[in-house]
Design a protein around this motif. Structure first.
Motif, PDB file in Angstrom:
ATOM      1  N   GLU A  81      99.851  71.171 -31.973  1.00 33.02           N
ATOM      2  CA  GLU A  81     100.422  71.444 -33.310  1.00 33.02           C
ATOM      3  C   GLU A  81     101.292  70.256 -33.752  1.00 33.02           C
ATOM      4  N   SER A  87     103.722  70.398 -38.851  1.00 27.41           N
ATOM      5  CA  SER A  87     104.929  71.195 -38.647  1.00 27.41           C
ATOM      6  C   SER A  87     106.010  70.340 -37.990  1.00 27.41           C
ATOM      7  N   LEU A  92     108.372  74.661 -35.117  1.00 22.00           N
ATOM      8  CA  LEU A  92     107.566  75.100 -33.968  1.00 22.00           C
ATOM      9  C   LEU A  92     108.449  75.775 -32.911  1.00 22.00           C
TER      10      LEU A  92
END
Length: 159
Positions: A81, A87, A92
């Motif tokens: 990610e 993000s 996160l």
């Protein structure tokens, strides 16, 4: 007898002049100081001063953030990610972390060596870890950590 009487009068006048000079305002008196006239306490103060040494160094501390997850697969998923760049680390942490610090974007604040578990400290205080760099996954008794060292202070040039 006049000689001894004259001597006595001269001695008395000299003594009165010395006594009177003690009461002259300080602006009119000249005081001469030299190393020989320093008091005993000044000598002790200089003897025990630490002038050749500088101030002690600041305590070694680090400020870091982390994301704690239970499994290696979860840690790798969070790393993926992060790699996408969609993000922030803080978002996160709020989404994936199992640590109460997730409400602060994973921030652990500032801490000294020995405050965190050994595996975590070894990475945070390693000279190889650069500020702002994501490190991990790091396995501890709590799970797997992804961490970012935001800042380190003290300790000189070792990091």
């Amino acid at each position: 007898m006049t000689t001894s009487r004259t001597f006595t009068i001269i001695a008395a006048i000299t003594a009165m002049t010395s006594f009177a000079s003690a009461f002259v305002p300080t602006q009119q008196r000249t005081v001469v100081t030299s190393p020989l006239s320093m008091g005993i306490f000044d000598a002790f103060q200089k003897a025990f001063s630490n002038e050749e040494y500088g101030a002690p160094p600041d305590a070694v501390k680090a400020t870091a953030r982390h994301i704690l997850v239970p499994t290696l697969e979860d840690a790798n998923q969070v790393l993926n990610e992060i790699a996408k760049g969609e993000s922030t680390f803080a978002s996160l942490a709020a989404q994936y972390s199992t640590c109460p610090s997730k409400s602060r974007g994973g921030s652990l604040g500032s801490f000294a060596p020995g405050t965190m578990v050994k595996e975590f400290d070894e990475v945070v205080f390693s000279p190889d870890t650069k500020a702002g760099e994501i490190k991990g996954p790091i396995r501890t008794q709590f799970g797997y950590h992804l961490l970012v060292v935001d800042k380190r202070t003290g300790g000189g040039d070792w990091y």
